[in-house]
Design an enzyme around this catalytic site. Structure first.
Site, PDB file in Angstrom:
ATOM      1  N   ILE A 120       0.830  -1.200   0.000  1.00  0.00           N
ATOM      2  CA  ILE A 120       0.000   0.000   0.000  1.00  0.00           C
ATOM      3  C   ILE A 120       0.867   1.254   0.000  1.00  0.00           C
ATOM      4  O   ILE A 120       0.637   2.193  -0.768  1.00  0.00           O
ATOM      5  CB  ILE A 120      -0.960  -0.011   1.198  1.00  0.00           C
ATOM      6  CG1 ILE A 120      -1.990  -1.133   1.037  1.00  0.00           C
ATOM      7  CG2 ILE A 120      -1.664   1.338   1.349  1.00  0.00           C
ATOM      8  CD1 ILE A 120      -2.860  -1.354   2.253  1.00  0.00           C
TER       9      ILE A 120
ATOM     10  N   ASP B 273      10.618   2.768   6.920  1.00  0.00           N
ATOM     11  CA  ASP B 273      10.278   1.360   7.105  1.00  0.00           C
ATOM     12  C   ASP B 273      11.434   0.697   7.826  1.00  0.00           C
ATOM     13  O   ASP B 273      12.600   1.026   7.588  1.00  0.00           O
ATOM     14  CB  ASP B 273      10.027   0.683   5.751  1.00  0.00           C
ATOM     15  CG  ASP B 273       9.240  -0.609   5.888  1.00  0.00           C
ATOM     16  OD1 ASP B 273       8.111  -0.666   5.375  1.00  0.00           O
ATOM     17  OD2 ASP B 273       9.748  -1.563   6.516  1.00  0.00           O
TER      18      ASP B 273
ATOM     19  N   ASP C  45      -9.580   5.060   9.809  1.00  0.00           N
ATOM     20  CA  ASP C  45     -10.458   4.014   9.268  1.00  0.00           C
ATOM     21  C   ASP C  45     -10.491   2.763  10.136  1.00  0.00           C
ATOM     22  O   ASP C  45     -11.324   1.889   9.923  1.00  0.00           O
ATOM     23  CB  ASP C  45      -9.977   3.648   7.853  1.00  0.00           C
ATOM     24  CG  ASP C  45     -10.908   2.683   7.139  1.00  0.00           C
ATOM     25  OD1 ASP C  45     -12.123   2.976   7.078  1.00  0.00           O
ATOM     26  OD2 ASP C  45     -10.436   1.640   6.645  1.00  0.00           O
TER      27      ASP C  45
ATOM     28  N   GLU D 162     -14.077  -2.395  17.390  1.00  0.00           N
ATOM     29  CA  GLU D 162     -15.010  -2.031  16.330  1.00  0.00           C
ATOM     30  C   GLU D 162     -16.315  -2.810  16.504  1.00  0.00           C
ATOM     31  O   GLU D 162     -16.297  -3.967  16.937  1.00  0.00           O
ATOM     32  CB  GLU D 162     -14.401  -2.334  14.963  1.00  0.00           C
ATOM     33  CG  GLU D 162     -13.141  -1.518  14.685  1.00  0.00           C
ATOM     34  CD  GLU D 162     -12.515  -1.836  13.328  1.00  0.00           C
ATOM     35  OE1 GLU D 162     -13.026  -2.757  12.645  1.00  0.00           O
ATOM     36  OE2 GLU D 162     -11.530  -1.167  12.955  1.00  0.00           O
TER      37      GLU D 162
ATOM     38  N   HIS E 203     -13.899   1.261   8.810  1.00  0.00           N
ATOM     39  CA  HIS E 203     -13.003   0.203   8.333  1.00  0.00           C
ATOM     40  C   HIS E 203     -13.360  -0.192   6.897  1.00  0.00           C
ATOM     41  O   HIS E 203     -13.563  -1.368   6.576  1.00  0.00           O
ATOM     42  CB  HIS E 203     -13.061  -1.027   9.243  1.00  0.00           C
ATOM     43  CG  HIS E 203     -11.812  -1.868   9.180  1.00  0.00           C
ATOM     44  ND1 HIS E 203     -11.353  -2.567  10.270  1.00  0.00           N
ATOM     45  CD2 HIS E 203     -10.941  -2.122   8.169  1.00  0.00           C
ATOM     46  CE1 HIS E 203     -10.247  -3.224   9.919  1.00  0.00           C
ATOM     47  NE2 HIS E 203      -9.991  -2.972   8.644  1.00  0.00           N
ATOM     48  N   ILE E 204     -13.388   0.809   6.013  1.00  0.00           N
ATOM     49  CA  ILE E 204     -13.801   0.593   4.634  1.00  0.00           C
ATOM     50  C   ILE E 204     -12.655   0.793   3.648  1.00  0.00           C
ATOM     51  O   ILE E 204     -12.893   0.951   2.451  1.00  0.00           O
ATOM     52  CB  ILE E 204     -14.970   1.523   4.254  1.00  0.00           C
ATOM     53  CG1 ILE E 204     -14.577   3.004   4.439  1.00  0.00           C
ATOM     54  CG2 ILE E 204     -16.216   1.177   5.044  1.00  0.00           C
ATOM     55  CD1 ILE E 204     -15.555   3.981   3.820  1.00  0.00           C
ATOM     56  N   GLY E 205     -11.418   0.774   4.130  1.00  0.00           N
ATOM     57  CA  GLY E 205     -10.297   0.994   3.227  1.00  0.00           C
ATOM     58  C   GLY E 205     -10.338   0.087   2.011  1.00  0.00           C
ATOM     59  O   GLY E 205     -10.092   0.515   0.887  1.00  0.00           O
ATOM     60  N   GLY E 206     -10.659  -1.168   2.224  1.00  0.00           N
ATOM     61  CA  GLY E 206     -10.736  -2.115   1.119  1.00  0.00           C
ATOM     62  C   GLY E 206     -12.147  -2.411   0.672  1.00  0.00           C
ATOM     63  O   GLY E 206     -12.373  -3.349  -0.101  1.00  0.00           O
TER      64      GLY E 206
END
Length: 402
Positions: A155, A174, A257, A262, A285-288
């Site tokens: 991502i 990273d 998100d 949840e 939680h709608i990223g995907g």
């Protein structure tokens, strides 16, 4: 096969998954919400394949209570909701979808960066309240601003490319050595990235060591007036600290998100300390959660579950050695998961040879403390041989496919 293999799909998995599994001859039950531990145990007694998304927890207790379970499909990227070690010890293979929703998450991040930079949430709220406020105060272009990406995986790298196309300068941090794409520049430390970025976005994984990864100190190290996004995992951020930084004006906006706790289903109450804050975008939680991504995920993971059940393929499993052995008709296949110690394969082949079984094809793979061997024979493999292999102290599980 439908009499022997039952599949349970939870959390509104795309219908494409049910269609693929049904076409493969499996009996499929679907539930549109997450199940808690006791509910899940009650449903798993005769289930061989389990499909979940991010909310259902597959614990060691759940796995111990599921004697027929052979595989779990996580119809998402993350697998921290599954006890992977306990799954391996139970002979349960786990698959996920590491790439299918990447574009959807990236597009949401881009949309939220632009929305916060232009303060569209506030303009939208005023308009709905009947207030006309045509002002440029606090609104900016994203072009020329610096985006700091924490976590440069699938991502993070794609976001890096799209952000550069919008004219943003990109920094990334990273813990692993990653190749910079385009003109992105690697920061030597998280603190360095935070001090140089106008927008900070998290794309880290769900490993336990990332618990509370981003808190008071990290927010304080961000530039005054910068923006913050978390589309990775809810437990990696101290949201109480984020609220304090927004109320103090140090952080100018946030998009979140994912949350530590949840709701299990649509319509349940959402509770968070981030509700009601200015220039804060909260999404469930709608990223995907796009039709395209969910269809791709449904197709990919269901295909992996079907291939594993029918042929023993473990390609791209997250907790087992990855093997693919083409299967010829008329052969019996033994799928042997065992402890990775010397001599196991020789003993298995010795048992087969002693009974006059000719091995037509065989493939062995290891991963850490586990070994997985696929063996094909045309004839001669008896129940006695199967029982002897199962009785070996190194055997974790043995499955026979005719």
């Amino acid at each position: 096969m439908s009499d022997a293999v039952r599949a349970l799909l939870l959390e509104q998995i795309h219908p494409e998954a049910e269609a693929i599994l049904s076409a493969a001859g499996f009996a499929v039950d679907s539930v549109d919400r997450a199940l808690d531990e006791d509910e899940l145990i009650a449903r798993l007694a005769d289930v061989s394949l389990l499909g979940i998304r991010s909310k259902t927890q597959v614990s060691a207790r759940v796995l111990a209570a599921a004697p027929k379970l052979i595989a779990v499909g996580a119809f998402c990227i993350g697998t921290n909701q599954i006890d992977l070690a306990a799954a391996a010890e139970s002979g349960v293979t786990v698959f996920n979808a590491p790439f299918s929703n990447t574009r959807s998450v990236v597009e949401l991040a881009i949309a939220e960066i632009i929305s916060m930079t232009r303060r569209l949430t506030e303009k939208n709220g005023l308009m709905h309240d009947g207030v006309w406020d045509k002002s440029a105060h606090g609104a900016h272009e994203v072009r020329g601003r610096t985006l700091g990406i924490v976590g440069y995986g699938n991502i993070g790298t794609q976001l890096s490319v799209l952000a550069e196309n919008l004219g943003m300068r990109v920094l990334f941090f990273d813990t692993a050595d990653k190749l910079a794409l385009g003109n992105a520049r690697r920061s030597l430390s998280l603190k360095e990235l935070l001090g140089e970025s106008d927008v900070v976005t998290l794309h880290v994984d769900g490993r336990a060591t990332n618990q509370n990864f981003f808190g008071e100190n990290e927010f304080a190290a961000m530039r005054p007036g910068s923006l913050f996004l978390n589309l990775s995992r809810g437990f990696v951020v101290d949201y109480g600290a984020l609220r304090r930084q927004i109320e103090a004006g140090h952080v100018a906006g946030a998009a979140v998100d994912v949350f530590p706790v949840e709701p299990k289903g649509r319509g349940d109450e959402f509770v968070s300390e981030l509700r009601g804050l200015p220039n804060v975008i909260l999404t469930p939680h709608i990223g995907g959660s796009t039709e395209e991504a969910q269809q791709d995920i449904g197709r990919f993971v269901a295909g992996k579950l079907a291939d594993f059940t029918q042929d023993g393929s473990t390609s791209m499993s997250v907790n087992m050695p990855g093997l693919v052995l083409p299967r010829a008709t008329g052969r019996l296949r033994l799928l042997h998961l065992h402890r990775n110690v010397p001599g196991v394969l020789a003993r298995v082949n010795g048992l087969l040879a002693d009974s006059g079984v000719n091995v037509e094809a065989q493939l062995l793979g290891t991963r850490g403390e586990y070994g997985y061997v696929v063996t094909d024979s045309a004839s001669g493999t008896t129940q006695s041989i199967v029982d002897q292999i199962r009785a070996m102290p190194e055997t974790i599980s043995l499955r026979v496919i005719f």
